[in-house]
Design a protein around this motif. Sequence first.
Motif, short mmCIF file in Angstrom:
data_model
loop_
_atom_site.label_atom_id
_atom_site.label_comp_id
_atom_site.label_asym_id
_atom_site.label_seq_id
_atom_site.Cartn_x
_atom_site.Cartn_y
_atom_site.Cartn_z
N ARG A 1 0.84 -1.19 0.00
CA ARG A 1 0.00 0.00 0.00
C ARG A 1 0.88 1.25 0.00
N ARG A 2 0.27 2.41 -0.12
CA ARG A 2 1.02 3.65 -0.24
C ARG A 2 1.93 3.90 0.96
N GLU A 3 1.44 3.61 2.15
CA GLU A 3 2.22 3.84 3.36
C GLU A 3 2.98 2.58 3.80
N GLY A 4 3.07 1.59 2.92
CA GLY A 4 3.70 0.32 3.27
C GLY A 4 5.21 0.41 3.37
N ARG A 5 5.79 -0.74 3.64
CA ARG A 5 7.24 -0.82 3.79
C ARG A 5 7.92 -0.67 2.43
N ASP A 6 8.86 0.25 2.36
CA ASP A 6 9.54 0.48 1.09
C ASP A 6 10.87 -0.26 1.06
N LEU A 7 11.38 -0.47 -0.15
CA LEU A 7 12.68 -1.12 -0.31
C LEU A 7 13.81 -0.13 -0.03
N ARG A 8 13.62 1.10 -0.53
CA ARG A 8 14.65 2.13 -0.32
C ARG A 8 14.05 3.50 -0.61
N LYS A 9 14.47 4.48 0.17
CA LYS A 9 14.08 5.86 -0.07
C LYS A 9 15.08 6.45 -1.06
N VAL A 10 14.57 7.02 -2.14
CA VAL A 10 15.47 7.53 -3.18
C VAL A 10 15.33 9.04 -3.41
N GLY A 11 14.53 9.72 -2.60
CA GLY A 11 14.41 11.16 -2.74
C GLY A 11 13.18 11.68 -2.05
N PHE A 12 12.95 12.99 -2.17
CA PHE A 12 11.72 13.58 -1.66
C PHE A 12 11.28 14.72 -2.55
N TYR A 13 10.00 15.06 -2.43
CA TYR A 13 9.40 16.11 -3.23
C TYR A 13 8.49 16.92 -2.33
#
Length: 83
Positions: free
Chosen positions: A27-39
């Motif tokens: 889901r959108r707030e689920g566990r991510d593999l890696r953070k690659v940036g922000f906006y």
Amino acid sequence: MVKLRLKRCGRKQRVIYRIVAIDVRSRREGRDLRKVGFYDPIQNQTYLNIPAILYFLEKGAQPTGTVHDILRRAELFQERTSS
């Protein structure tokens, strides 16, 4: 399959999005593999970890429409085709 998509952060009326590599079934707030940036759409700021984004794109990750537009504005695809 892995996608590059936005993950909502921040507080009410003051949103910031993280650009993350995440499994499509999450889901959108689920566990991510890696953070690659922000906006930050309010201040129109973008930070991109270019090597990490290129790594995931080379491995077959698909950016969502909004992330694709952000990467195109950062001229990432021009960089990729010229190298």
